[in-house]
Write a protein that holds these residues in place. Sequence first.
Motif, short mmCIF file in Angstrom:
data_model
loop_
_atom_site.label_atom_id
_atom_site.label_comp_id
_atom_site.label_asym_id
_atom_site.label_seq_id
_atom_site.Cartn_x
_atom_site.Cartn_y
_atom_site.Cartn_z
N GLN A 34 0.80 -1.46 0.34
CA GLN A 34 -0.47 0.02 0.60
C GLN A 34 0.74 1.20 -0.02
OE1 GLN A 34 -2.98 -0.33 -1.14
NE2 GLN A 34 -4.24 -1.37 -0.12
N ASN A 35 2.30 1.14 1.04
CA ASN A 35 2.85 2.48 0.71
C ASN A 35 3.51 2.91 -0.46
OD1 ASN A 35 1.96 3.83 3.06
ND2 ASN A 35 3.61 2.19 4.30
N PHE A 36 4.01 1.89 -1.38
CA PHE A 36 4.76 1.35 -1.87
C PHE A 36 3.77 1.88 -3.23
CE2 PHE A 36 5.83 -0.43 -6.30
CZ PHE A 36 7.94 0.63 -5.74
N LYS A 37 2.55 1.92 -3.44
CA LYS A 37 2.19 1.55 -4.65
C LYS A 37 1.43 3.05 -4.46
CE LYS A 37 -2.84 1.40 -6.15
NZ LYS A 37 -3.26 0.44 -7.60
N ALA A 38 1.66 3.62 -3.06
CA ALA A 38 0.79 5.25 -2.82
C ALA A 38 2.12 6.14 -2.70
CB ALA A 38 0.45 5.80 -1.86
N LYS A 39 3.54 6.18 -2.90
CA LYS A 39 4.60 6.34 -3.50
C LYS A 39 4.95 6.91 -5.10
CE LYS A 39 7.46 6.67 0.86
NZ LYS A 39 8.49 6.00 1.16
N LEU A 40 4.65 5.64 -5.30
CA LEU A 40 4.73 5.56 -6.91
C LEU A 40 3.66 6.02 -8.01
CD1 LEU A 40 5.88 3.81 -8.93
CD2 LEU A 40 4.12 2.48 -9.44
#
Length: 183
Positions: free
Chosen positions: A102-108
């Motif tokens: 979830q955090n990776f997707k948000a940062k991406l």
Amino acid sequence: MNDFERIKSNWKEQADQVPTEANFSELKNGIKNLAKKQRIGNLVLLSTIGVLVFFFIYIKAIEYRHVAIALGVMIAALFLRVLVEIFSMNHLRNLSIAIDTQNFKAKLENYYKSRMYIHGILTPVLLAIYSYAFWTLLPDFKMSLSKGFYNYIVWSSLVLLVFFCFFLFFQIRKELRALKELE
């Protein structure tokens, strides 16, 4: 039970997707490819800056206020674009794949939005500023160059501008498509 409730129930019952090693490798390769393309773009921009600085020194532009300002604006526009790419590369480098999905997707997604801003607003503005500064040099070129060479500069710059705009458009589209696939 209505259709909405059944879909909602089915959604909740589906198994959690666990990323595979292949997905992880594909994601890392996609990010590496984006970073590589940004480095190549920066090398091209830095080379252009080098040529403009050499030209600035060669023609002693500092002695001609108008020429110095126009060349300075051209160099500054390119330099600003390089700085933006450096910050963008750092942002991409700081995308840690080790964090949760979830955090990776948000940062991406944040990175993707920043690239859309860079490509959709900043790049066209900087290109317009660069082009305007170049076109302000044309009267000086007309006075100091032969008519044939002056015409060559005008027409070749128009052709290069159109070619560059198309090239830029397609490169931006490719990058945004690649970013979208990473999501």
